[in-house]
Design a protein around this motif. Structure first.
Motif, PDB file in Angstrom:
ATOM      1  N   THR A   1       0.804  -1.219   0.000  1.00 46.54           N
ATOM      2  CA  THR A   1       0.000   0.000   0.000  1.00 46.54           C
ATOM      3  C   THR A   1       0.843   1.277   0.000  1.00 46.54           C
ATOM      4  O   THR A   1       0.292   2.367   0.032  1.00 46.54           O
ATOM      5  CB  THR A   1      -0.963   0.029   1.203  1.00 46.54           C
ATOM      6  OG1 THR A   1      -0.202  -0.011   2.415  1.00 46.54           O
ATOM      7  CG2 THR A   1      -1.941  -1.150   1.139  1.00 46.54           C
ATOM      8  N   ALA A   2       2.157   1.137  -0.025  1.00 45.18           N
ATOM      9  CA  ALA A   2       3.049   2.303  -0.115  1.00 45.18           C
ATOM     10  C   ALA A   2       3.845   2.220  -1.407  1.00 45.18           C
ATOM     11  O   ALA A   2       4.400   1.173  -1.738  1.00 45.18           O
ATOM     12  CB  ALA A   2       3.987   2.365   1.094  1.00 45.18           C
ATOM     13  N   TRP A   3       3.890   3.319  -2.127  1.00 40.40           N
ATOM     14  CA  TRP A   3       4.634   3.417  -3.378  1.00 40.40           C
ATOM     15  C   TRP A   3       5.635   4.567  -3.259  1.00 40.40           C
ATOM     16  O   TRP A   3       5.429   5.497  -2.490  1.00 40.40           O
ATOM     17  CB  TRP A   3       3.688   3.712  -4.541  1.00 40.40           C
ATOM     18  CG  TRP A   3       2.778   2.586  -4.923  1.00 40.40           C
ATOM     19  CD1 TRP A   3       1.799   2.000  -4.156  1.00 40.40           C
ATOM     20  CD2 TRP A   3       2.736   1.916  -6.182  1.00 40.40           C
ATOM     21  NE1 TRP A   3       1.158   1.024  -4.873  1.00 40.40           N
ATOM     22  CE2 TRP A   3       1.709   0.946  -6.116  1.00 40.40           C
ATOM     23  CE3 TRP A   3       3.460   2.051  -7.366  1.00 40.40           C
ATOM     24  CZ2 TRP A   3       1.395   0.117  -7.187  1.00 40.40           C
ATOM     25  CZ3 TRP A   3       3.142   1.228  -8.432  1.00 40.40           C
ATOM     26  CH2 TRP A   3       2.121   0.272  -8.337  1.00 40.40           C
ATOM     27  N   GLU A   4       6.702   4.504  -4.059  1.00 42.31           N
ATOM     28  CA  GLU A   4       7.704   5.572  -4.104  1.00 42.31           C
ATOM     29  C   GLU A   4       7.657   6.264  -5.462  1.00 42.31           C
ATOM     30  O   GLU A   4       7.628   5.607  -6.494  1.00 42.31           O
ATOM     31  CB  GLU A   4       9.106   4.991  -3.889  1.00 42.31           C
ATOM     32  CG  GLU A   4      10.192   6.043  -3.999  1.00 42.31           C
ATOM     33  CD  GLU A   4      11.580   5.438  -4.092  1.00 42.31           C
ATOM     34  OE1 GLU A   4      12.385   5.686  -3.175  1.00 42.31           O
ATOM     35  OE2 GLU A   4      11.850   4.711  -5.088  1.00 42.31           O
ATOM     36  N   LEU A   5       7.663   7.605  -5.443  1.00 43.19           N
ATOM     37  CA  LEU A   5       7.770   8.395  -6.664  1.00 43.19           C
ATOM     38  C   LEU A   5       9.154   9.048  -6.673  1.00 43.19           C
ATOM     39  O   LEU A   5       9.517   9.748  -5.734  1.00 43.19           O
ATOM     40  CB  LEU A   5       6.692   9.467  -6.721  1.00 43.19           C
ATOM     41  CG  LEU A   5       6.706  10.322  -7.995  1.00 43.19           C
ATOM     42  CD1 LEU A   5       5.291  10.642  -8.430  1.00 43.19           C
ATOM     43  CD2 LEU A   5       7.490  11.602  -7.816  1.00 43.19           C
ATOM     44  N   THR A   6       9.923   8.791  -7.728  1.00 44.78           N
ATOM     45  CA  THR A   6      11.233   9.416  -7.904  1.00 44.78           C
ATOM     46  C   THR A   6      11.403   9.803  -9.366  1.00 44.78           C
ATOM     47  O   THR A   6      10.561   9.516 -10.206  1.00 44.78           O
ATOM     48  CB  THR A   6      12.393   8.477  -7.494  1.00 44.78           C
ATOM     49  OG1 THR A   6      12.259   7.235  -8.192  1.00 44.78           O
ATOM     50  CG2 THR A   6      12.419   8.235  -5.998  1.00 44.78           C
ATOM     51  N   ARG A   7      12.523  10.444  -9.631  1.00 43.81           N
ATOM     52  CA  ARG A   7      12.918  10.866 -10.969  1.00 43.81           C
ATOM     53  C   ARG A   7      11.883  11.771 -11.634  1.00 43.81           C
ATOM     54  O   ARG A   7      11.676  11.717 -12.838  1.00 43.81           O
ATOM     55  CB  ARG A   7      13.233   9.674 -11.859  1.00 43.81           C
ATOM     56  CG  ARG A   7      14.534   8.945 -11.505  1.00 43.81           C
ATOM     57  CD  ARG A   7      15.716   9.878 -11.610  1.00 43.81           C
ATOM     58  NE  ARG A   7      16.975   9.187 -11.748  1.00 43.81           N
ATOM     59  CZ  ARG A   7      17.889   9.102 -10.779  1.00 43.81           C
ATOM     60  NH1 ARG A   7      17.662   9.656  -9.594  1.00 43.81           N
ATOM     61  NH2 ARG A   7      19.022   8.477 -11.009  1.00 43.81           N
ATOM     62  N   LEU A   8      11.249  12.644 -10.828  1.00 47.80           N
ATOM     63  CA  LEU A   8      10.347  13.634 -11.398  1.00 47.80           C
ATOM     64  C   LEU A   8      11.173  14.602 -12.237  1.00 47.80           C
ATOM     65  O   LEU A   8      12.100  15.231 -11.739  1.00 47.80           O
ATOM     66  CB  LEU A   8       9.609  14.395 -10.301  1.00 47.80           C
ATOM     67  CG  LEU A   8       8.696  15.535 -10.768  1.00 47.80           C
ATOM     68  CD1 LEU A   8       7.486  14.973 -11.517  1.00 47.80           C
ATOM     69  CD2 LEU A   8       8.248  16.378  -9.592  1.00 47.80           C
ATOM     70  N   ALA A   9      10.862  14.688 -13.506  1.00 41.65           N
ATOM     71  CA  ALA A   9      11.545  15.606 -14.426  1.00 41.65           C
ATOM     72  C   ALA A   9      10.466  16.354 -15.193  1.00 41.65           C
ATOM     73  O   ALA A   9       9.677  15.745 -15.919  1.00 41.65           O
ATOM     74  CB  ALA A   9      12.449  14.836 -15.389  1.00 41.65           C
ATOM     75  N   VAL A  10      10.411  17.669 -14.996  1.00 44.57           N
ATOM     76  CA  VAL A  10       9.391  18.489 -15.642  1.00 44.57           C
ATOM     77  C   VAL A  10      10.001  19.805 -16.104  1.00 44.57           C
ATOM     78  O   VAL A  10      11.026  20.233 -15.603  1.00 44.57           O
ATOM     79  CB  VAL A  10       8.197  18.780 -14.702  1.00 44.57           C
ATOM     80  CG1 VAL A  10       7.437  17.511 -14.382  1.00 44.57           C
ATOM     81  CG2 VAL A  10       8.638  19.453 -13.429  1.00 44.57           C
ATOM     82  N   ARG A  11       9.304  20.432 -17.010  1.00 43.62           N
ATOM     83  CA  ARG A  11       9.727  21.735 -17.519  1.00 43.62           C
ATOM     84  C   ARG A  11       8.945  22.880 -16.881  1.00 43.62           C
ATOM     85  O   ARG A  11       9.267  24.026 -17.094  1.00 43.62           O
ATOM     86  CB  ARG A  11       9.573  21.790 -19.036  1.00 43.62           C
ATOM     87  CG  ARG A  11      10.423  20.794 -19.783  1.00 43.62           C
ATOM     88  CD  ARG A  11      11.863  21.174 -19.703  1.00 43.62           C
ATOM     89  NE  ARG A  11      12.656  20.292 -20.560  1.00 43.62           N
ATOM     90  CZ  ARG A  11      13.947  20.216 -20.499  1.00 43.62           C
ATOM     91  NH1 ARG A  11      14.617  20.952 -19.638  1.00 43.62           N
ATOM     92  NH2 ARG A  11      14.603  19.407 -21.287  1.00 43.62           N
ATOM     93  N   SER A  12       7.895  22.574 -16.100  1.00 43.08           N
ATOM     94  CA  SER A  12       7.132  23.632 -15.441  1.00 43.08           C
ATOM     95  C   SER A  12       6.451  23.080 -14.195  1.00 43.08           C
ATOM     96  O   SER A  12       6.186  21.881 -14.103  1.00 43.08           O
ATOM     97  CB  SER A  12       6.071  24.214 -16.381  1.00 43.08           C
ATOM     98  OG  SER A  12       4.993  23.319 -16.529  1.00 43.08           O
TER      99      SER A  12
END
Length: 194
Positions: A119-130
């Motif tokens: 029930t736990a997830w990890e979010l990484t490597r967020l790459a955005v231009r805005s």
């Protein structure tokens, strides 16, 4: 999938996402541009893509795009999975750094043991231009995680990332102290899925 005025956000995973996997490949190229070319992080590349052990068949990608042009994205991993067959079996970035398996990332990211649960997830490597793209990626991530039955999302990012989550109505909780390395200062934090 969610849509903005001039882009959409797609959640892609194998095997269902295979027909649109070109978006994931382009997201990996965007990661190279952002993290290596612009931020000068010392990361591995292959075929002009930033790619690592966590980009496994279990990874889920949340990609913002205008038609086939990738504008941003992030990677999701469930925290109860393991990757690899060697002496060191990887799970997810925050936990593996905490265990000292990732040279270059501080082991003191977390004050306690990071979770290992479906029930736990990890979010990484967020790459955005805005920032707008980042907010829409987080919204699509939350919607996906809710459908998956998740209750928690873990993040590893710059302090501004936690402020953005708070500004969107989430209740981020630091998992440890603000820390850093040659790539900058960052924080591990968790948010409940809303």
């Amino acid at each position: 999938m969610t849509q903005g005025d001039d882009f959409e956000v797609s959640v892609l995973r194998l095997p269902d996402g295979l027909p649109r996997w070109n978006l994931v490949c382009d997201f990996l190229r965007l990661r190279r541009e952002v993290f290596i070319d612009e931020m000068h992080w010392d990361l591995q590349t292959t075929q002009a893509m930033e790619f690592e052990q966590y980009d496994s068949p279990d990874a889920v990608y949340v990609v913002a795009h205008h038609r086939d042009r990738v504008l941003g994205g992030a990677r999701l991993l469930r925290t109860d999975r393991e990757i690899g067959t060697g002496r060191v079996r990887y799970s997810y970035m925050i936990r593996d750094a905490h265990l000292g398996h990732l040279p270059g990332l501080p082991a003191d990211l977390c004050e306690g043991d990071p979770p290992r649960t479906a029930t736990a997830w990890e979010l990484t490597r967020l790459a955005v231009r805005s920032a707008r793209l980042g907010a829409d990626i987080l919204t699509a991530t939350n919607d996906f995680l809710k459908r998956e039955g998740a209750d928690t999302c873990l993040f590893l990012g710059f302090p501004a990332f936690m402020r953005m989550a708070r500004g969107m109505g989430y209740d981020p909780r630091p998992m440890g102290k603000l820390t850093g390395n040659g790539d900058g200062r960052f924080l591990a934090f968790s948010c409940g899925v809303i």
